[in-house]
Design an enzyme around this catalytic site. Structure first.
Site, PDB file in Angstrom:
ATOM      1  N   GLY A  34      -2.821 -12.300  -0.423  1.00  0.00           N
ATOM      2  CA  GLY A  34      -2.495 -11.400   0.681  1.00  0.00           C
ATOM      3  C   GLY A  34      -2.561  -9.950   0.234  1.00  0.00           C
ATOM      4  O   GLY A  34      -3.417  -9.556  -0.564  1.00  0.00           O
ATOM      5  N   SER A  35      -1.626  -9.143   0.715  1.00  0.00           N
ATOM      6  CA  SER A  35      -1.721  -7.689   0.535  1.00  0.00           C
ATOM      7  C   SER A  35      -1.479  -7.215  -0.894  1.00  0.00           C
ATOM      8  O   SER A  35      -1.794  -6.064  -1.215  1.00  0.00           O
ATOM      9  CB  SER A  35      -0.736  -6.983   1.477  1.00  0.00           C
ATOM     10  OG  SER A  35      -1.126  -7.173   2.815  1.00  0.00           O
ATOM     11  N   THR A  36      -0.917  -8.053  -1.770  1.00  0.00           N
ATOM     12  CA  THR A  36      -0.803  -7.626  -3.168  1.00  0.00           C
ATOM     13  C   THR A  36      -2.189  -7.414  -3.777  1.00  0.00           C
ATOM     14  O   THR A  36      -2.352  -6.619  -4.707  1.00  0.00           O
ATOM     15  CB  THR A  36      -0.027  -8.667  -4.001  1.00  0.00           C
ATOM     16  OG1 THR A  36      -0.608  -9.961  -3.804  1.00  0.00           O
ATOM     17  CG2 THR A  36       1.435  -8.705  -3.605  1.00  0.00           C
TER      18      THR A  36
ATOM     19  N   SER B  34       0.385  -1.228   4.398  1.00  0.00           N
ATOM     20  CA  SER B  34      -0.404  -2.455   4.211  1.00  0.00           C
ATOM     21  C   SER B  34      -1.360  -2.650   5.392  1.00  0.00           C
ATOM     22  O   SER B  34      -1.436  -3.717   5.997  1.00  0.00           O
ATOM     23  CB  SER B  34       0.520  -3.668   4.061  1.00  0.00           C
ATOM     24  OG  SER B  34      -0.109  -4.679   3.317  1.00  0.00           O
TER      25      SER B  34
END
Length: 723
Positions: free
Chosen positions: A313-315, A370
């Site tokens: 995901g956004s990491t 994000s």
């Protein structure tokens, strides 16, 4: 010659011939036994007169980085029997009698032992891992056909602690998982032999011609894991698992400058002392429901931080942001306008908060928010080739080489299969899979000024004398981005924590930087509705990182399932406790200093008042209080001492410790906690409680015996060590 003489001579010849023939037969027989059957007879004689017992080498100890034992081998003993030798001199079968004796000494069932002795086995292991006192008791009975050998039992003193890293061994002390498996050859050592001379009954001859070949003990291993930091991480992950009502939760703590893993936790886990007995009910429930026991156990032993992949995901946006900033296709202050979605080919790609939008925002703010549409644009500017160059450079497409078994590898699209939509989704961390160890290694390169380090959990090998045999030095894999880009990105990550979605990881004075991540979970090749993997990766301090922490929560079952809600608080707890433990001093901004300054108040004199009176006075002065010793009170107890002392200025809402005089229902006194007190202060407290002090040393109290809250008789002596 007379007939009688002839008859006598003939008889003599017959006897001579017969004797000669018998002698010849004897010589032939002896020759046959010596030359033909000699080797076989020698082997049979040795097998009857001696026992050749393998002596297991002592398996090496596994230590944490500070020398604390995490896995060790205890010296135990195993009882062996040769049932065919359990016969008395009068040919009586002694097995039933021996089974009774063995059952009494070993505290086992007689019938079970007897069944083993009556089996068709030539040699029977009666019981494994008994203590030395049992050995001494058995020897008194002088049982025929029995012997006892040393046997090592693997022991994990902390139970289900770092079990996925340390691993466990099988019944024959072979490594099954974790470090125990990865370095089984080094830990195992070389077995020895114990050749014992025995009598006709199979008992050892005390001064026989036996021979003992010493085993070579296994190598000891020092891990990079820090037992204290591991405890902090385990506590935080357990808390996250419960609070998020999640399926699983994981955490990794890494030193970004060396690649050393300081902690690695996955919950639920297991106790390597009893690897087949689940600690967490979820595994037992799966077995009870009919699922294969082996499948459940393999899942329980599996290390998901190294073995399993997931969509980050956004990491993952940190990698795309690093590539964009390094290549100059975007500036941190460049402005974008977010409509809440972006059209790619014929596909509408939405932001997480759609139909809401972020409107005008800089790229730095897009990282904090994000924002998926902005990252789609950055990915398009980079293009497929350059994006893949950085994906590979950050180690997403290759194993990290961490020294743990079964490492997984990230999965990306083949270049030929990537169209505009696939490029867009990869840019914000969807459609790409990675292991947790790969992600934290990649982010650690940002914390380490662009240098990617090889992660490792083993620090060195040492022998039984404590000498270092082999030391593993930090290994730089490659430089991924420039130092300037890394510093800029860390500054943006800090803003995410102070101003963006990572606020739950904020710690005053420690300049935490981070990135949230929430991804829909892929099950059987499809995105599963309502199932998510939420994560948060944090670095601290952002200007000079000492640690990088990743927490992943699998299938949180709460209303707010986002990484900033379920994973960031765990990262905060781990970073706060770890930096304090590492003696990293907080550096406060002017704003933080102002927020930390509290109104002060003066501690009033309350000694000799009742607890009820003292409590009212303290509350009126905006102070809290606790009672020592810990006991049931009714408010009439007398205050005999206090800490801090009257007249001391302390911040409002601080805690004042009240030492009260009183007894339990059984007329005993509860021993208070006196840690940090001087001899005079402890003496005054004990005098008021009616117990006596035995002081050892000088300075401040560090330990006490009996421990706090122990109930003792009035006038009992309590020993306190001062340093």
């Amino acid at each position: 010659m007379s007939k009688s003489n002839m008859r006598y001579k003939n008889r003599l010849m017959i006897v001579l011939f017969a004797v000669s023939f018998l002698f010849l037969c004897l010589v032939v027989r002896i020759g046959y036994l010596q030359l033909v059957k000699g080797v076989w007879l020698k082997e049979k004689a040795l097998s009857q007169q001696t026992k050749d017992v393998s002596v297991e080498a002592k398996r090496g100890t596994i230590y944490d980085r500070k020398g604390k034992e995490l896995a060790l081998s205890l010296t135990k003993y195993t009882v062996w029997a040769e049932p065919s030798k359990m016969i008395s001199s009068s040919k009586k079968d002694l097995r039933e009698d021996y089974a009774k004796v063995l059952a009494e000494v070993l505290e086992e069932d007689k019938n079970t032992i007897l069944n083993e002795l009556n089996s068709d086995k030539n040699i029977v292991r009666v019981k494994r891992w008994i203590d030395y006192d049992k050995v001494q008791e058995l020897k008194k009975h002088k049982l025929r056909g029995m012997w006892i050998v040393k046997d090592n039992k693997r022991f994990y003193p902390y139970g289900n602690f770092a079990s996925h890293v340390i691993g466990h061994v099988s019944g024959d002390n072979s490594g099954m998982s974790g470090i125990e498996n990865k370095y089984d050859k080094e830990l195992r050592g070389l077995p020895g032999r114990n050749i014992i001379s025995t009598d006709v009954s199979g008992r050892e001859i005390p001064y026989g011609n036996g021979k003992y070949n010493e085993p070579k003990d296994g190598m000891n291993i020092v891990l990079t894991i820090d037992e204290v930091i591991q405890h902090y991480a385990e506590e935080a992950v357990d808390k996250a698992l419960i609070n998020a009502n999640a399926k699983k939760a994981h955490a990794i703590v890494m030193d970004p400058k060396t690649g050393e893993i300081l902690s690695m936790v996955s919950k639920p886990d297991y106790d390597p002392n009893k690897p087949r007995i689940p600690v967490y009910p979820v595994y037992q429930q799966r077995m009870d429901s009919g699922e294969s026991q082996l499948d459940v156990l393999l899942d329980m032993w599996r290390n998901p931080m190294v073995n399993d992949i997931y969509e980050p995901g956004s990491t993952f946006k940190l990698i795309v942001a690093a590539a964009g900033l390094e290549e100059g296709v975007v500036k941190s202050n460049e402005k974008f306008y977010d409509k809440g979605y972006i059209m790619v080919a014929d596909r509408m790609i939405k932001d997480a908060g759609y139909p809401k939008s972020h409107g005008e925002e800089t790229f730095a703010q897009a990282i904090q928010n994000s924002c998926n549409p902005v990252f789609v644009q950055v990915g398009q500017r980079l293009g497929l080739d350059r994006l893949y160059e950085y994906v590979q450079a950050f180690g997403v497409t290759e194993k990290t080489g961490i020294d743990l078994p079964g490492e997984g590898r990230g999965i990306t699209y083949k270049k030929k299969d990537v169209g505009p939509v696939e490029l867009a989704t990869m840019s914000f961390g969807q459609g790409i899979s990675i292991t947790p160890i790969q992600l934290i290694t990649a982010v650690s390169s940002i914390a380490n000024n662009g240098k990617l380090m090889k992660p490792r959990v083993v620090k060195e090998f040492i022998n039984s004398n404590g000498d270092v045999v082999e030391r593993f030095e930090p290994e730089e894999v490659r430089t991924v981005i420039s130092e300037d880009t890394a510093k800029l990105l860390r500054s943006i990550m800090e803003d995410e924590v102070t101003q963006g979605g990572g606020k739950n990881a904020y710690i005053s004075g420690y300049h935490v930087g981070g990135k949230t991540g929430t991804a829909q979970k892929v099950i059987n090749g499809r995105y599963a509705d309502g199932k998510y993997i939420s994560s948060f990766v944090g670095i601290a301090p952002a200007d000079n990182p000492k640690v990088v922490v990743l927490v992943v929560v699998d299938e949180p079952n709460v209303q707010s399932y986002y990484g900033g809600s379920v994973a960031a608080p765990a990262v905060k707890d781990i970073i706060y406790n770890t930096l304090r433990y590492l003696n990293v001093k907080p550096v406060y901004t002017e704003k933080e200093k102002q927020e930390l300054i509290k109104e002060e108040t003066t501690v009033p004199e309350i000694r000799n008042l009742t607890l009820q009176e003292a409590g009212k006075l303290l509350l009126n002065n905006k102070l809290n209080f606790t009672i020592e010793p810990n006991m049931n009170v009714n408010g009439s107890e007398q205050i005999i001492d206090m800490f801090p002392k009257p007249g001391t200025k302390i911040p409002i809402e601080s805690n004042v410790i009240l030492y009260v005089k009183g007894k339990n229902d059984n007329n005993k006194v509860n021993v208070p906690n006196v840690e940090g007190k001087t001899i005079k202060e402890v003496s005054n407290i004990f005098e008021g409680l009616g117990i006596k002090l035995k002081a050892m040393g000088s300075g401040k109290a560090v330990t006490q015996n009996p421990a706090e809250n122990t109930q003792v008789e009035p006038n009992s002596i309590v020993t306190v060590q001062f340093e």
